[in-house]
Design an enzyme around this catalytic site. Structure first.
Site, short mmCIF file in Angstrom:
data_model
loop_
_atom_site.label_atom_id
_atom_site.label_comp_id
_atom_site.label_asym_id
_atom_site.label_seq_id
_atom_site.Cartn_x
_atom_site.Cartn_y
_atom_site.Cartn_z
N HIS A 1 -1.22 -2.38 1.44
CA HIS A 1 0.14 -1.93 1.13
C HIS A 1 0.06 -0.64 0.34
O HIS A 1 -0.85 -0.45 -0.47
CB HIS A 1 0.88 -2.99 0.29
CG HIS A 1 2.37 -2.85 0.36
ND1 HIS A 1 3.05 -2.00 -0.45
CD2 HIS A 1 3.28 -3.43 1.18
CE1 HIS A 1 4.35 -2.06 -0.16
NE2 HIS A 1 4.51 -2.91 0.82
N GLU B 1 3.58 -9.34 5.92
CA GLU B 1 3.60 -9.62 7.36
C GLU B 1 2.72 -10.79 7.76
O GLU B 1 2.96 -11.40 8.81
CB GLU B 1 3.15 -8.37 8.14
CG GLU B 1 3.84 -7.09 7.74
CD GLU B 1 5.35 -7.09 7.92
OE1 GLU B 1 5.94 -6.02 7.80
OE2 GLU B 1 5.94 -8.16 8.16
C1 SDX Z 1 5.23 -3.21 5.50
O1 SDX Z 1 6.26 0.22 2.10
C2 SDX Z 1 6.74 -0.97 2.20
O2 SDX Z 1 7.34 -1.53 1.29
C3 SDX Z 1 6.52 -1.63 3.56
C4 SDX Z 1 6.90 -3.08 3.64
C5 SDX Z 1 8.39 -3.27 3.51
O3 SDX Z 1 8.82 -4.36 3.07
O4 SDX Z 1 9.14 -2.36 3.94
O5 SDX Z 1 6.23 -3.80 2.63
C6 SDX Z 1 6.53 -3.68 4.99
O6 SDX Z 1 5.20 -2.22 6.18
C7 SDX Z 1 3.98 -3.92 5.10
C8 SDX Z 1 2.69 -3.28 5.71
C9 SDX Z 1 2.56 -3.79 7.15
N1 SDX Z 1 1.45 -3.08 7.81
C10 SDX Z 1 0.29 -3.69 8.06
O7 SDX Z 1 -0.01 -4.82 7.71
C11 SDX Z 1 -0.68 -2.79 8.82
C12 SDX Z 1 -2.06 -2.83 8.18
N2 SDX Z 1 -2.00 -2.18 6.86
C13 SDX Z 1 -2.18 -0.79 6.81
O8 SDX Z 1 -2.39 0.00 7.86
C14 SDX Z 1 -2.08 -0.13 5.44
O9 SDX Z 1 -2.50 -1.02 4.49
C15 SDX Z 1 -0.72 0.43 5.09
C16 SDX Z 1 -0.25 1.38 6.10
C17 SDX Z 1 0.25 -0.68 4.94
C18 SDX Z 1 -0.82 1.15 3.75
O10 SDX Z 1 -1.80 2.07 3.88
P1 SDX Z 1 -1.92 3.32 2.86
O11 SDX Z 1 -1.35 3.00 1.55
O12 SDX Z 1 -1.44 4.55 3.53
O13 SDX Z 1 -3.46 3.35 2.65
P2 SDX Z 1 -4.43 4.11 3.59
O14 SDX Z 1 -3.96 4.03 5.01
O15 SDX Z 1 -4.64 5.45 2.98
O16 SDX Z 1 -5.75 3.22 3.48
C19 SDX Z 1 -6.61 3.38 2.34
C20 SDX Z 1 -7.94 2.80 2.79
C21 SDX Z 1 -8.38 3.38 4.14
O17 SDX Z 1 -9.80 3.32 4.17
P3 SDX Z 1 -10.63 4.71 4.05
O18 SDX Z 1 -10.12 5.60 5.17
O19 SDX Z 1 -10.28 5.27 2.68
O20 SDX Z 1 -12.04 4.28 4.22
O21 SDX Z 1 -7.81 1.38 3.00
C22 SDX Z 1 -8.08 1.08 4.36
C23 SDX Z 1 -7.89 2.37 5.14
O22 SDX Z 1 -8.66 2.33 6.33
N3 SDX Z 1 -7.09 0.07 4.77
C24 SDX Z 1 -7.37 -0.91 5.62
C25 SDX Z 1 -6.18 -1.66 5.71
N4 SDX Z 1 -5.25 -1.10 4.93
C26 SDX Z 1 -5.82 -0.02 4.35
N5 SDX Z 1 -8.50 -1.21 6.31
C27 SDX Z 1 -8.43 -2.31 7.11
N6 SDX Z 1 -7.33 -3.09 7.26
C28 SDX Z 1 -6.20 -2.79 6.57
N7 SDX Z 1 -5.12 -3.56 6.72
#
Ligand code: SDX
Length: 355
Positions: A242, A297
């Protein structure tokens, strides 16, 4: 430049506070745990709308008016349904909402809340070759959705879900709705912007892939192998991580509690909890510089599946709850009278992009 607007404060709001460090969600002064499973979705809509519509009636009257809005939504939807039969359910719902009046009255708002609640069950039944079931305005909103789906149980769990996802600060879809409202466009335009943003798998499109993950792991019979392969491939685990929460999303446990009101969960919950444990260990091992916890989720997927929604409709059901937040934020932004218009840095030809 902050390409994801991380840590950029773009609005003042009375609607909700998402405390990522404490893992706490407050909606208009009420902690989530006091609302989910205790307040109805109609009462939560009333809470969110307070101060943004001069003619807001008491919660009971609002619930009755919303029931009537479902009846009108159904009458408006019926002739459109056959034309939408070939579209995915989310796109079909969005298409049916697009021609709605683009006003800013409470009636406009309630029509927009009623629309997804009526359209999703009707479109799902149509794609299953069944006739749509007309709404019963005397029912509670969530109970009526379950009824229109053709189910006899699950209303309490769905109500808790709709309350839980009704608002969540300046998430991507809510921010999109605020941007549109800041131009003084109407609530239908703001809701359509929210629908567009919510669809993406990084946002509201995540719960469906959670089911695919659970089914993939069940078929392989080895959670470690499936998760390791996914992460080694550089893919993300849906339902985890998140932008704001640095601890467990408080909504995950609110939804787990709602799951226990359903009797169709069975061993699926225990299995999901096992997968969750394996996923969290794997994420901690791989991303030691970043806290990645379970988000809303993961248990959303189990709850909506147990209520009887097919996974391709999960994002539409998410919109059924979040539409209340989009509308309240749209009204709040419009009342500031302030257009949202950030700056950008122009990259002359050949200049390196900023990190
Ligand atoms: C919702 O914002 C809100 O409030 C949203 C929400 C709402 O109520 O409206 O809460 C609803 O959207 C929840 C999120 C649902 N999405 C998912 O479950 C998809 C999987 N999660 C992600 O893709 C990710 O965690 C995000 C998009 C939710 C948040 O990502 P950020 O804050 O932009 O972080 P990032 O993409 O910069 O990741 C930082 C690191 C990365 O690794 P590096 O490139 O630094 O090596 O963490 C890793 C990412 O690859 N990472 C994950 C991961 N989430 C982050 N790696 C594997 N699996 C994951 N789920």
């Amino acid at each position: 430049m902050s390409s994801g607007l991380e840590d950029v404060v773009a609005a003042e709001t009375v609607l909700s506070d998402v405390d990522g460090e404490a893992g706490r969600l407050i909606i208009r002064g009420h902690p989530l745990e006091a609302l989910a499973g205790h307040w109805t979705f109609e009462q939560t809509v009333h809470l969110l709308f307070g101060g943004f519509f001069d003619d807001l009636p008491d919660p009971e009257r609002l619930a009755a008016t919303l029931g009537q809005a479902r009846v009108e939504a159904f009458d408006r939807a019926r002739p459109l349904l056959p034309l939408l039969a070939d579209l995915p359910v989310y796109d079909a719902m969005r298409t049916a909402i697009a021609p709605m009046p683009d006003g800013v009255t409470l009636d406009d708002a309630l029509r927009l809340i009623a629309a997804p609640a009526v359209l999703i069950p009707a479109l799902l039944r149509q794609s299953a070759g069944q006739d749509p079931i007309a709404p019963d305005p005397s029912c509670g909103h969530a109970d009526d959705v379950v009824r229109m789906l053709g189910r006899d149980k699950g209303g309490a769990a769905l109500d808790a879900y709709l309350v839980t996802v009704s608002d969540h600060g300046l998430n991507a879809s809510t921010f999109a709705a605020r941007v549109v409202a800041s131009t003084q466009a109407g609530l239908t335009s703001a809701v359509l912007a929210g629908l567009g943003a919510l669809k993406g798998p990084l946002h509201g499109g995540a719960p469906g892939p959670v089911i695919e993950m659970l089914d993939g792991i069940a078929a392989e019979g080895d959670a470690h192998a499936w998760i390791d392969r996914t992460l080694n491939h550089g893919d993300r685990l849906m339902g985890f991580g998140h932008r704001i929460y640095r601890v467990r999303d408080p909504r995950a446990d609110a939804l787990k509690a709602a799951l226990h009101t359903l009797d169709r969960v069975g061993g699926r919950l225990e299995f999901a909890e096992q997968v969750e444990r394996v996923a969290l260990v794997a994420l901690r091992q791989r991303k030691q510089s970043r806290v990645i916890e379970t988000n809303v989720e993961f248990y959303t997927a189990l709850l909506l599946e147990a209520v009887g929604f097919p996974k391709e409709s999960f994002t539409g059901v998410f919109a059924m709850g979040r539409v209340a937040g989009w509308i309240a934020h749209a009204r709040e932004q419009a009342l500031t009278g302030r257009l949202i218009r950030p700056k950008s840095v122009y990259l002359e030809e050949g200049r390196a992009r900023a990190a």
